[in-house]
Scaffold this active site. Sequence first.
Site, PDB file in Angstrom:
ATOM      1  CG  HIS A 201      -0.092   0.178   2.530  1.00  0.00           C
ATOM      2  ND1 HIS A 201       0.636  -0.858   3.081  1.00  0.00           N
ATOM      3  CD2 HIS A 201       0.136   1.257   3.336  1.00  0.00           C
ATOM      4  CE1 HIS A 201       1.251  -0.439   4.168  1.00  0.00           C
ATOM      5  NE2 HIS A 201       0.976   0.848   4.345  1.00  0.00           N
ATOM      6  CG  ASP A 203       1.990   5.010   4.790  1.00  0.00           C
ATOM      7  OD1 ASP A 203       1.412   3.908   4.741  1.00  0.00           O
ATOM      8  OD2 ASP A 203       3.089   5.180   5.352  1.00  0.00           O
ATOM      9  CG  HIS A 258       5.366   1.158   2.504  1.00  0.00           C
ATOM     10  ND1 HIS A 258       4.872   2.305   1.925  1.00  0.00           N
ATOM     11  CD2 HIS A 258       4.813   1.106   3.735  1.00  0.00           C
ATOM     12  CE1 HIS A 258       4.066   2.912   2.778  1.00  0.00           C
ATOM     13  NE2 HIS A 258       4.007   2.197   3.884  1.00  0.00           N
ATOM     14  NE  ARG A 268       9.698  -4.605  11.061  1.00  0.00           N
ATOM     15  CZ  ARG A 268       8.913  -3.790  10.381  1.00  0.00           C
ATOM     16  NH1 ARG A 268       7.718  -4.194   9.983  1.00  0.00           N
ATOM     17  NH2 ARG A 268       9.304  -2.566  10.079  1.00  0.00           N
TER      18      ARG A 268
HETATM   19  C1  GA4 Z   1      -2.429   2.545   5.570  1.00  0.00           C
HETATM   20  C2  GA4 Z   1      -1.610   3.490   6.472  1.00  0.00           C
HETATM   21  C3  GA4 Z   1      -2.101   3.504   7.935  1.00  0.00           C
HETATM   22  O1  GA4 Z   1      -1.688   2.308   8.597  1.00  0.00           O
HETATM   23  C4  GA4 Z   1      -3.653   3.615   8.009  1.00  0.00           C
HETATM   24  C5  GA4 Z   1      -4.223   2.391   7.305  1.00  0.00           C
HETATM   25  C6  GA4 Z   1      -5.746   2.240   7.328  1.00  0.00           C
HETATM   26  C7  GA4 Z   1      -6.192   1.268   8.437  1.00  0.00           C
HETATM   27  O2  GA4 Z   1      -5.499   0.284   8.691  1.00  0.00           O
HETATM   28  O3  GA4 Z   1      -7.252   1.516   9.015  1.00  0.00           O
HETATM   29  C8  GA4 Z   1      -6.137   1.797   5.883  1.00  0.00           C
HETATM   30  C9  GA4 Z   1      -4.830   1.880   5.043  1.00  0.00           C
HETATM   31  C10 GA4 Z   1      -3.919   2.749   5.871  1.00  0.00           C
HETATM   32  C11 GA4 Z   1      -5.029   2.455   3.618  1.00  0.00           C
HETATM   33  C12 GA4 Z   1      -6.409   2.195   2.950  1.00  0.00           C
HETATM   34  C13 GA4 Z   1      -7.530   1.935   3.969  1.00  0.00           C
HETATM   35  C14 GA4 Z   1      -7.202   2.676   5.248  1.00  0.00           C
HETATM   36  C15 GA4 Z   1      -6.776   0.420   5.752  1.00  0.00           C
HETATM   37  C16 GA4 Z   1      -7.431   0.511   4.421  1.00  0.00           C
HETATM   38  C17 GA4 Z   1      -7.816  -0.528   3.718  1.00  0.00           C
HETATM   39  C18 GA4 Z   1      -4.107   3.808   9.443  1.00  0.00           C
HETATM   40  C19 GA4 Z   1      -4.150   4.675   7.078  1.00  0.00           C
HETATM   41  O4  GA4 Z   1      -4.406   5.823   7.338  1.00  0.00           O
HETATM   42  O5  GA4 Z   1      -4.294   4.150   5.806  1.00  0.00           O
END
Ligand code: GA4
Length: 325
Positions: A201, A203, A258, A268
């Site tokens: 994904h 961020d 990443h 981890r």
């Molecule tokens: C990825 C980055 C952060 O961990 C996060 C994630 C969020 C979650 O886990 O609730 C998301 C993911 C993240 C991207 C797309 C959406 C939202 C899960 C998901 C499928 C907290 C964020 O802000 O985006």
Amino acid sequence: MVVAPPNPVRSEKPEPIELPVIDLSADRSEVSKLIVKACEQYGFFKAVHHGVSDDVIAAMEEEGLGFFTKPVCEKQRAGPAGPFGYGIKSIGFNGDSGEVEYLLLHTNPSSISQLSHTISDDPKKFSSAVSGYIEAVKRLACEILDLMAEGLGVHDPSLLSNMIRDVDSDSMFRLNRYPPSSFHTPPPPHRATTEIGFGEHTDPQMLTILRSNDVGGLQICVAGGTWVPVTPDPTAFCINVGDVLQAMTNGRFMSVRHRALTNGFKYRMSMAYFGAPPPHAWLSVPPELVTPHRPLLYRPFNWAEYKKASYSLRLGDSRLQLFLK
Ligand code: GA4
């Protein structure tokens, strides 16, 4: 329809990538140039001499470990993550999963203190460790955003950092623990297996400040689609550009894919601060970054709109392309 690219865990072992290591205590104008170069080339760099004290980090690590080593039924008192709270294996709301358990917190103080009652038997100690850590990494994130703006020649050097300094900033903090993969599948003799801990994904936010124990697992996707491991370094912070910063730099900086794999034998633990704008702030591109050779790439949008799009899609989907002009 947005289609996620294939997601193999390759069996051959690519060489770890040596990300640029930037000493934040060095000459300011040199540092700002190095940061810009790293964000254009890799979207990632490691920051050393970052000013976050060992005590603040150790206190947060201790609380994180204390939580994750509790029995699952106790941890579940802080869940399910919706999106904040304790989550295990399930990520987001659209069917993504991985070999990970986590705590996701909003960084606003009332939200931390509220959740800490379900997380810890000593909620005051927990929320004080979290607040101390968040305060320190937020300061670091602001400093880095100022250096970025300076390096990019942006007239108002606080333009980027003001987004996360705002009291309404929607920043988040995440603690992840990845179990050893040998917990699930016995490894073949003499070889450790790996599984997807947190799938590929980008961020969505502006900037991520990540730290892990000395166990590897983070991989980044470089040109050509090769996944390369990042060598763990608990003395450094791994900084990466998020989608919003890619948009606000008009595509100069890259928000790079990443993922995290489990390690064959060890747990981890990682902690990530995601610096985000306030929901309704306009994510405008500084005029210095729009030129005839580099016309405006994305249509105007705010963080509320972008976050909504992120949560309506799958983890690996490309979201920023939906905002192209
Ligand atoms: C990825 C980055 C952060 O961990 C996060 C994630 C969020 C979650 O886990 O609730 C998301 C993911 C993240 C991207 C797309 C959406 C939202 C899960 C998901 C499928 C907290 C964020 O802000 O985006």
